[in-house]
Design a protein around this motif. Structure first.
Motif, mmCIF file in Angstrom:
data_model
loop_
_atom_site.group_PDB
_atom_site.id
_atom_site.type_symbol
_atom_site.label_atom_id
_atom_site.label_comp_id
_atom_site.label_asym_id
_atom_site.label_seq_id
_atom_site.Cartn_x
_atom_site.Cartn_y
_atom_site.Cartn_z
ATOM 1 N N ASP A 82 -6.295 6.227 -12.628
ATOM 2 C CA ASP A 82 -6.928 6.674 -11.383
ATOM 3 C C ASP A 82 -6.239 7.924 -10.839
ATOM 4 O O ASP A 82 -6.895 8.847 -10.322
ATOM 5 C CB ASP A 82 -6.877 5.566 -10.330
ATOM 6 C CG ASP A 82 -7.910 4.471 -10.586
ATOM 7 O OD1 ASP A 82 -8.758 4.654 -11.473
ATOM 8 O OD2 ASP A 82 -7.855 3.431 -9.888
ATOM 9 N N LEU A 83 -4.914 7.953 -10.932
ATOM 10 C CA LEU A 83 -4.172 9.125 -10.456
ATOM 11 C C LEU A 83 -4.539 10.374 -11.254
ATOM 12 O O LEU A 83 -4.662 11.474 -10.693
ATOM 13 C CB LEU A 83 -2.666 8.873 -10.575
ATOM 14 C CG LEU A 83 -2.013 7.993 -9.508
ATOM 15 C CD1 LEU A 83 -0.577 7.660 -9.918
ATOM 16 C CD2 LEU A 83 -2.010 8.689 -8.157
ATOM 17 N N LEU A 84 -4.704 10.221 -12.555
ATOM 18 C CA LEU A 84 -5.019 11.370 -13.400
ATOM 19 C C LEU A 84 -6.438 11.877 -13.157
ATOM 20 O O LEU A 84 -6.730 13.070 -13.331
ATOM 21 C CB LEU A 84 -4.840 10.998 -14.873
ATOM 22 C CG LEU A 84 -3.395 10.697 -15.305
ATOM 23 C CD1 LEU A 84 -3.361 10.164 -16.728
ATOM 24 C CD2 LEU A 84 -2.518 11.938 -15.167
ATOM 25 N N LEU B 188 0.674 -6.155 -6.213
ATOM 26 C CA LEU B 188 1.465 -5.665 -7.340
ATOM 27 C C LEU B 188 1.129 -4.208 -7.638
ATOM 28 O O LEU B 188 2.020 -3.399 -7.922
ATOM 29 C CB LEU B 188 1.204 -6.518 -8.589
ATOM 30 C CG LEU B 188 1.686 -7.975 -8.577
ATOM 31 C CD1 LEU B 188 1.443 -8.611 -9.936
ATOM 32 C CD2 LEU B 188 3.150 -8.067 -8.205
ATOM 33 N N ALA B 189 -0.145 -3.871 -7.575
ATOM 34 C CA ALA B 189 -0.558 -2.487 -7.824
ATOM 35 C C ALA B 189 0.056 -1.555 -6.783
ATOM 36 O O ALA B 189 0.569 -0.475 -7.118
ATOM 37 C CB ALA B 189 -2.079 -2.389 -7.807
ATOM 38 N N LEU C 184 3.270 8.208 2.379
ATOM 39 C CA LEU C 184 2.868 8.192 3.788
ATOM 40 C C LEU C 184 1.471 7.610 3.951
ATOM 41 O O LEU C 184 0.467 8.314 3.851
ATOM 42 C CB LEU C 184 2.915 9.608 4.358
ATOM 43 C CG LEU C 184 4.285 10.285 4.345
ATOM 44 C CD1 LEU C 184 4.176 11.735 4.822
ATOM 45 C CD2 LEU C 184 5.272 9.515 5.214
ATOM 46 N N GLY C 185 1.400 6.330 4.171
ATOM 47 C CA GLY C 185 0.156 5.671 4.506
ATOM 48 C C GLY C 185 -1.016 6.060 3.627
ATOM 49 O O GLY C 185 -0.874 6.318 2.430
ATOM 50 N N SER C 186 -2.192 6.112 4.224
ATOM 51 C CA SER C 186 -3.413 6.372 3.466
ATOM 52 C C SER C 186 -3.484 7.806 2.947
ATOM 53 O O SER C 186 -4.262 8.098 2.036
ATOM 54 C CB SER C 186 -4.642 6.088 4.333
ATOM 55 O OG SER C 186 -4.639 6.908 5.492
ATOM 56 N N LYS C 187 -2.675 8.714 3.501
ATOM 57 C CA LYS C 187 -2.677 10.087 2.997
ATOM 58 C C LYS C 187 -2.170 10.150 1.567
ATOM 59 O O LYS C 187 -2.678 10.929 0.749
ATOM 60 C CB LYS C 187 -1.807 10.977 3.892
ATOM 61 C CG LYS C 187 -2.404 11.240 5.271
ATOM 62 C CD LYS C 187 -1.511 12.174 6.049
ATOM 63 C CE LYS C 187 -2.115 12.478 7.428
ATOM 64 N NZ LYS C 187 -1.249 13.392 8.207
ATOM 65 N N GLU C 188 -1.135 9.349 1.267
ATOM 66 C CA GLU C 188 -0.536 9.418 -0.057
ATOM 67 C C GLU C 188 -0.738 8.133 -0.865
ATOM 68 O O GLU C 188 -0.539 8.137 -2.065
ATOM 69 C CB GLU C 188 0.956 9.752 0.065
ATOM 70 C CG GLU C 188 1.160 11.171 0.602
ATOM 71 C CD GLU C 188 2.616 11.548 0.781
ATOM 72 O OE1 GLU C 188 2.935 12.755 0.712
ATOM 73 O OE2 GLU C 188 3.449 10.644 1.004
ATOM 74 N N ILE C 189 -1.145 7.062 -0.194
ATOM 75 C CA ILE C 189 -1.654 5.878 -0.915
ATOM 76 C C ILE C 189 -3.179 6.008 -0.821
ATOM 77 O O ILE C 189 -3.857 5.289 -0.100
ATOM 78 C CB ILE C 189 -1.155 4.566 -0.278
ATOM 79 C CG1 ILE C 189 0.376 4.584 -0.129
ATOM 80 C CG2 ILE C 189 -1.548 3.354 -1.120
ATOM 81 C CD1 ILE C 189 0.948 3.370 0.589
ATOM 82 N N LEU D 6 -5.717 6.235 -3.235
ATOM 83 C CA LEU D 6 -6.710 5.704 -4.167
ATOM 84 C C LEU D 6 -7.444 4.524 -3.553
ATOM 85 O O LEU D 6 -6.839 3.661 -2.911
ATOM 86 C CB LEU D 6 -6.026 5.263 -5.464
ATOM 87 C CG LEU D 6 -5.316 6.362 -6.270
ATOM 88 C CD1 LEU D 6 -4.564 5.733 -7.435
ATOM 89 C CD2 LEU D 6 -6.320 7.391 -6.763
ATOM 90 N N ASP D 7 -8.753 4.476 -3.764
ATOM 91 C CA ASP D 7 -9.544 3.368 -3.223
ATOM 92 C C ASP D 7 -9.048 2.020 -3.735
ATOM 93 O O ASP D 7 -9.076 1.022 -3.008
ATOM 94 C CB ASP D 7 -11.024 3.537 -3.607
ATOM 95 C CG ASP D 7 -11.685 4.694 -2.877
ATOM 96 O OD1 ASP D 7 -11.124 5.130 -1.846
ATOM 97 O OD2 ASP D 7 -12.747 5.152 -3.327
ATOM 98 N N SER D 8 -8.564 1.979 -4.973
ATOM 99 C CA SER D 8 -8.105 0.719 -5.559
ATOM 100 C C SER D 8 -6.815 0.215 -4.919
ATOM 101 O O SER D 8 -6.451 -0.949 -5.076
ATOM 102 C CB SER D 8 -7.884 0.881 -7.060
ATOM 103 O OG SER D 8 -6.879 1.869 -7.312
#
Length: 560
Positions: free
Chosen positions: A342-344, A422-423, A440-445, A447-449
């Protein structure tokens, strides 16, 4: 032998402050300080307190400590063993389960003090009145309570139970600990901290109670010192009938930053040291302030998380459903690969491409080759413990264990987590390894998953929900919130993919490895989070000891 200095420990929790004081021993092995009584209302913390009192009594005796360690390894409870029953009963007299602020609790404490406290000798009062009403989180929570009035919240005034003991029995020294929110908490329009200083300075006026007859000829009142700044104490000018108030901007000088004193945790707490004025008058307040001042650790010498957790046995987390070694490893491989892919695929406004790629590559490595052989719980006798600790902190954790004894790490058992968590833990710990900080919160976490099922996840209200305990610096403050879910205390090693264990949290609080926490795991976390770091308490105890030893020398000189 010089008499041991009695200690009374109020609102003791699992005993962090008391452990620090009781740990100071003379060359013959006897204790400088000895707790007469410790008071705690919580049942699990009280059991911990009693067990530790028993352990110290074993150390003082010729019985050895096997009765303690046998119990920790599943053996008979000390209360059932005929050879040490008398010591267990003595421990029960020391650790009392009482609720101060109630008639029954106050009367039971007073009866114990009347029976056994040596009012004519120097003794020390320690403790931390409950902080829920002072803490910033507690005050925010109170705003949501319909009809809440601070002046009607008894938790604001539990320090008065502590104050009443000072007024009635006049300790030579008291040590009071609380959250930094005490400095800004208000009742009505008035900051409560200024009133607390005035009350502690003059407990007779504050309570209407006089001290014991044995103290009648000694000077009344206390000077309250900062151990962080020798220029700050209350009242500012000793000997004035009317106390000179401290400027409110000076209040911060009563905050002790634990990481500045060799503690692997950025724990900032208000600590007040009060010394009875007849003792202060002989040395002078400025000289005593210099004596109580604690030197700070240089930045380069600060103890990091890795310094104190790296030698603990690595553990895997558990799965909330159908947990097994195979199932867990299967989940780790699956979620690591999914998050990496997902990151890629999905770019981010807040992460540079090279950083996303680095995080993804590390996750793919975990998916291909997760660390083998991890278990959820450390078996205490599984392998020899490293021997011959060298640093002061290593020796402190090691305690009185025989240097050749096998590994003993109690309360070291990993939580279970949902696969979704775990993810997140994998991602956050890997992010921290690459970036040197938590995402930092949703800015850097982003991914929708990885997004939790919270309607306001993207509003910023949950920006600090997932945080890693970074390996290369002192830990963030260990609080009782660690008992809730562990999201704020993610282990820095993504291969373990979990939150901190009770033992790891206890190490960051500097509890020795032989300090056992009773109760279920949630109760254990709460105890650890609410405690004063014992090693910090020991450093304070050393300063208090210096004051009392100087007082003894001056008294002898006057009598000669």
């Amino acid at each position: 032998m010089t008499k041991q200095i009695q200690v009374v420990d109020l609102f003791a929790g699992p005993g962090g402050l008391g452990e620090g004081f009781n740990s100071l021993r003379r060359t013959d092995g006897s204790r400088h300080f000895r707790t007469l009584v410790s008071i705690e209302k919580d049942a699990a913390a009280h059991r911990t307190l009693t067990l530790r009192a028993f352990y110290r009594l074993l150390q003082d005796s010729d019985h050895g400590t096997s009765a303690y360690f046998d119990y920790l390894q599943g053996g008979e409870h000390p209360s059932k063993r005929e050879d040490v029953q008398h010591l267990w009963k003595e421990a029960q007299q020391e650790a009392m389960q009482l609720e101060l602020g109630t008639g029954e609790g106050n009367n039971a404490l007073e009866a114990r003090l009347q029976a056994s406290l040596r009012d004519d000798s120097d003794w020390v009062l320690i403790g931390g009145p409950p902080c829920q009403a002072y803490s910033v989180v507690g005050r925010v929570r109170n705003l949501g309570v319909k009809g809440y009035r601070a002046e009607e919240d008894n938790r604001h005034f539990l320090y008065r139970e502590y104050l009443d003991v000072i007024a009635r029995h006049r300790p030579a020294v008291f040590v009071m600990e609380n959250v930094r929110g005490m400095l800004t908490s208000r009742v009505g329009e008035k900051r409560i901290f200024g009133q607390i200083l005035e009350d502690l300075h003059d407990p007779t006026t504050a309570t209407g109670q006089k001290g014991p007859a044995a103290m009648a000829e000694r000077e009344d009142g206390y000077t309250i010192f900062s151990i962080e700044d020798e220029s700050v104490y209350f009242p500012l000018e000793y000997g004035l009938f009317t106390p000179v108030p401290l400027d409110e901007e000076k209040y911060d000088m009563f905050i002790v930053k634990a990481e500045d004193h060799g503690i692997p945790q950025a724990r900032h707490r208000v600590i007040l040291v009060g010394v009875r004025n007849d003792i202060v008058s002989r040395a002078g307040a400025p000289a005593m302030a210099r004596q109580l001042h604690m030197a700070r650790t240089e930045n380069k010498d600060k103890v990091t998380v890795r310094d104190v957790l790296a030698d603990l046995p690595p553990l895997r987390s558990g799965l909330s459903r159908n947990d097994s070694d195979d199932a867990w490893y299967g989940s780790i491989k699956r979620v690591a690969a999914r998050v990496a892919n997902d990151l890629l695929i999905h770019k981010s406004e807040h992460l540079q491409e090279q950083d996303r790629t680095a995080i993804a590559e590390e996750l793919l490595e975990i998916a291909r080759e997760p660390r083998e052989g991890l278990k959820r719980q450390h078996e205490p006798l599984a392998k020899p413990r490293p021997v011959a600790p060298t640093s002061e902190l290593e020796q402190w954790y090691h305690g009185d264990h025989n240097r050749n004894e096998k590994g003993l790490w109690y309360n070291h058992y990993a939580r279970s987590h949902m696969e979704e968590d775990l993810a997140r833990y994998l991602y956050c710990a890997t992010f921290a390894n690459i970036m040197g900080r938590s995402p930092l919160g949703s800015k850097e976490i982003y991914l929708d998953s990885l997004a939790p099922k919270h309607a306001n996840w993207t509003t910023g209200k949950f920006a600090d929900r997932f945080k890693v305990v970074l390996s290369g610096q002192p830990s963030k403050t260990i609080t009782s919130h660690i008992s809730k879910d562990g999201h704020y205390f993610i282990h820095y090693d993504p291969f373990q993919c979990r939150s901190l264990t009770v033992r790891e949290a206890a190490r960051l609080q500097t509890f020795p490895d032989d300090y056992y926490f009773e109760g279920n795991r949630t109760e254990q976390y709460v105890q650890v989070g609410n405690a004063v770091p014992p090693m910090l308490a020991r450093k304070i105890a050393e300063k208090v000891m210096e004051v009392l030893q100087l007082e003894q020398m001056q008294t002898k000189a006057m009598q000669a």
